[in-house]
Design an enzyme around this catalytic site. Sequence first.
Site, PDB file in Angstrom:
ATOM      1  N   ASN A 107       0.826  -1.209   0.000  1.00  0.00           N
ATOM      2  CA  ASN A 107       0.000   0.000   0.000  1.00  0.00           C
ATOM      3  C   ASN A 107       0.869   1.272   0.000  1.00  0.00           C
ATOM      4  OD1 ASN A 107      -2.279   2.003   0.647  1.00  0.00           O
ATOM      5  ND2 ASN A 107      -3.336   0.085   0.295  1.00  0.00           N
ATOM      6  N   ARG A 108       0.302   2.392   0.431  1.00  0.00           N
ATOM      7  CA  ARG A 108       0.912   3.697   0.138  1.00  0.00           C
ATOM      8  C   ARG A 108       1.774   4.258   1.260  1.00  0.00           C
ATOM      9  NH1 ARG A 108      -3.819   3.152  -2.356  1.00  0.00           N
ATOM     10  NH2 ARG A 108      -3.862   3.666  -4.570  1.00  0.00           N
ATOM     11  N   HIS A 133       2.986   0.105  -3.084  1.00  0.00           N
ATOM     12  CA  HIS A 133       3.353  -1.316  -3.225  1.00  0.00           C
ATOM     13  C   HIS A 133       4.839  -1.550  -3.495  1.00  0.00           C
ATOM     14  CE1 HIS A 133      -0.763  -2.256  -2.757  1.00  0.00           C
ATOM     15  NE2 HIS A 133      -1.170  -2.233  -4.013  1.00  0.00           N
ATOM     16  N   HIS A 207      -1.728  -9.915  -2.983  1.00  0.00           N
ATOM     17  CA  HIS A 207      -2.676  -9.045  -3.666  1.00  0.00           C
ATOM     18  C   HIS A 207      -3.627  -9.822  -4.584  1.00  0.00           C
ATOM     19  CE1 HIS A 207      -4.134  -5.429  -5.681  1.00  0.00           C
ATOM     20  NE2 HIS A 207      -3.383  -4.680  -4.894  1.00  0.00           N
ATOM     21  N   ASP A 279     -11.847   0.846  -1.173  1.00  0.00           N
ATOM     22  CA  ASP A 279     -10.391   0.789  -1.253  1.00  0.00           C
ATOM     23  C   ASP A 279      -9.884   1.283   0.099  1.00  0.00           C
ATOM     24  OD1 ASP A 279      -7.788   0.598  -2.035  1.00  0.00           O
ATOM     25  OD2 ASP A 279      -7.985   1.844  -3.834  1.00  0.00           O
ATOM     26  N   GLN A 316      -7.090  -4.617   3.799  1.00  0.00           N
ATOM     27  CA  GLN A 316      -7.527  -3.670   2.774  1.00  0.00           C
ATOM     28  C   GLN A 316      -8.580  -4.355   1.916  1.00  0.00           C
ATOM     29  OE1 GLN A 316      -5.959  -0.580   2.459  1.00  0.00           O
ATOM     30  NE2 GLN A 316      -6.834   0.186   0.545  1.00  0.00           N
ATOM     31  N   GLU A 344      -6.430  -7.653   1.340  1.00  0.00           N
ATOM     32  CA  GLU A 344      -4.983  -7.620   1.554  1.00  0.00           C
ATOM     33  C   GLU A 344      -4.723  -7.436   3.044  1.00  0.00           C
ATOM     34  OE1 GLU A 344      -3.599  -4.493  -1.351  1.00  0.00           O
ATOM     35  OE2 GLU A 344      -5.672  -4.770  -1.935  1.00  0.00           O
TER      36      GLU A 344
HETATM   37  C1  BGC Z   1      -4.758  -0.341  -3.547  1.00  0.00           C
HETATM   38  C2  BGC Z   1      -5.494   0.258  -4.699  1.00  0.00           C
HETATM   39  C3  BGC Z   1      -4.714  -0.030  -5.951  1.00  0.00           C
HETATM   40  C4  BGC Z   1      -4.592  -1.530  -6.092  1.00  0.00           C
HETATM   41  C5  BGC Z   1      -3.824  -1.949  -7.321  1.00  0.00           C
HETATM   42  C6  BGC Z   1      -4.660  -1.806  -3.756  1.00  0.00           C
HETATM   43  O1  BGC Z   1      -3.943  -2.376  -2.715  1.00  0.00           O
HETATM   44  O2  BGC Z   1      -5.390  -0.047  -2.320  1.00  0.00           O
HETATM   45  O3  BGC Z   1      -5.670   1.646  -4.533  1.00  0.00           O
HETATM   46  O4  BGC Z   1      -5.330   0.507  -7.071  1.00  0.00           O
HETATM   47  O5  BGC Z   1      -3.968  -2.051  -4.958  1.00  0.00           O
HETATM   48  O6  BGC Z   1      -2.595  -1.337  -7.354  1.00  0.00           O
END
Ligand code: BGC
Length: 379
Positions: A107-108, A133, A207, A279, A316, A344
């Site tokens: 994630n971010r 990621h 994922h 999300d 997630q 996730e």
């Molecule tokens: C994220 C999404 C993203 C997706 C694919 C997820 O884990 O939360 O925002 O678009 O992964 O990258």
Amino acid sequence: MLRRRPFAVFTLAALTTVGVAMTAEAGTRIERKAWGTTPEGQTVELFTLSREGAPTVAVTNHGAYLVSILAPDRDGQAADVILGYSDLAGYLADGGYLGAVVGRYANRIAGGTFSLGGQTYTLARNNGPNHLHGGPGGFHRKLWTPRVVTGPEGDTLELTYLSVDGEEGYPGALTATVVYSLTAEGGLRLDYSATTDASTVVNLTNHAYFNLAGEGSGDILGHEMQIESNAFTPVDETLIPTGELRPVEGSPLDFRKPVALGARIDDPYPQLQAGGGYDHNFVVRGAPGELRLAARVYEPGSGRVLEVLTTEPGVQLYSGNFLDGSIVGKSGRPYEKRGGFCLETQHFPDSPNQPEFPPVVLEPGDRYEQTTVFRFSVR
Ligand code: BGC
């Protein structure tokens, strides 16, 4: 009935004499085959795990991707319940993390930067202003070293990757391992671990996009979702948590009782607009570190049930909002918007910048561990 009794007696007798061998036979078997080569010429393999009463699972050591999960429906008909590609070339080019193991940080991370031990680290901004990621060269792009290990429950697949100091901007050389195994209760179990030689941050997940009606069979809006969570981490417009833990009560993120994924997905609730659907990171009830139920999903048409158990503090829910039909899946059908959902299991997004969140720093001498089980059954 008449035939079962002598058979049971025979089995018991055999077990006492060749106990270990019998157990191993009853457990998981792994078959391996060459599956192609990377652009650098390294051989990639495909491993197929099978066990009585469990789904048949294929995994590749490129990116540690889960390639397929064949699970029976209520009539015993198997279908592949995760999205993916028909060959290695698809995985080498994958931009959607379809079944990938994500690392070093899933994630971010806001602004692609964080501080540790008085030092600031700069990461790729590969998702608008943020890091996502593990960056463009994250663990999903790496060739993992495979080892089939045989134990009392049969074979397990151990995949190891050494991420060098500074890779994708992260400090410390990190050795990451994922062990894939099948359980006697119909589960696919992922045991992750990692060690480092310098302070770093780590957050690993898988994922996989699930569609319990079968991959490529349409959207997942009819799946009934239940999440063991009383609160979620709301996000800003770039999907970075604001730091708040907001009760799900009274919102379309309340999945404490089973409800169709599509029932409220387009409600005019600002949080749903930020992500174009679900999300969001949910705070999993109970104690992190204990393997406990995080979510249960039921697909009424097939009767398939997926339960997700995890030791992680969060999960997630991503409803495949960014799928747009441009990926043609393994059976030749395009993956349309919301054609799969992800659960996730993870530490909360942007934890390196959010001191109130459960910590994600790994120190030398310590060991990162996370376990997640995807358990399948029918109703
Ligand atoms: C994220 C999404 C993203 C997706 C694919 C997820 O884990 O939360 O925002 O678009 O992964 O990258």
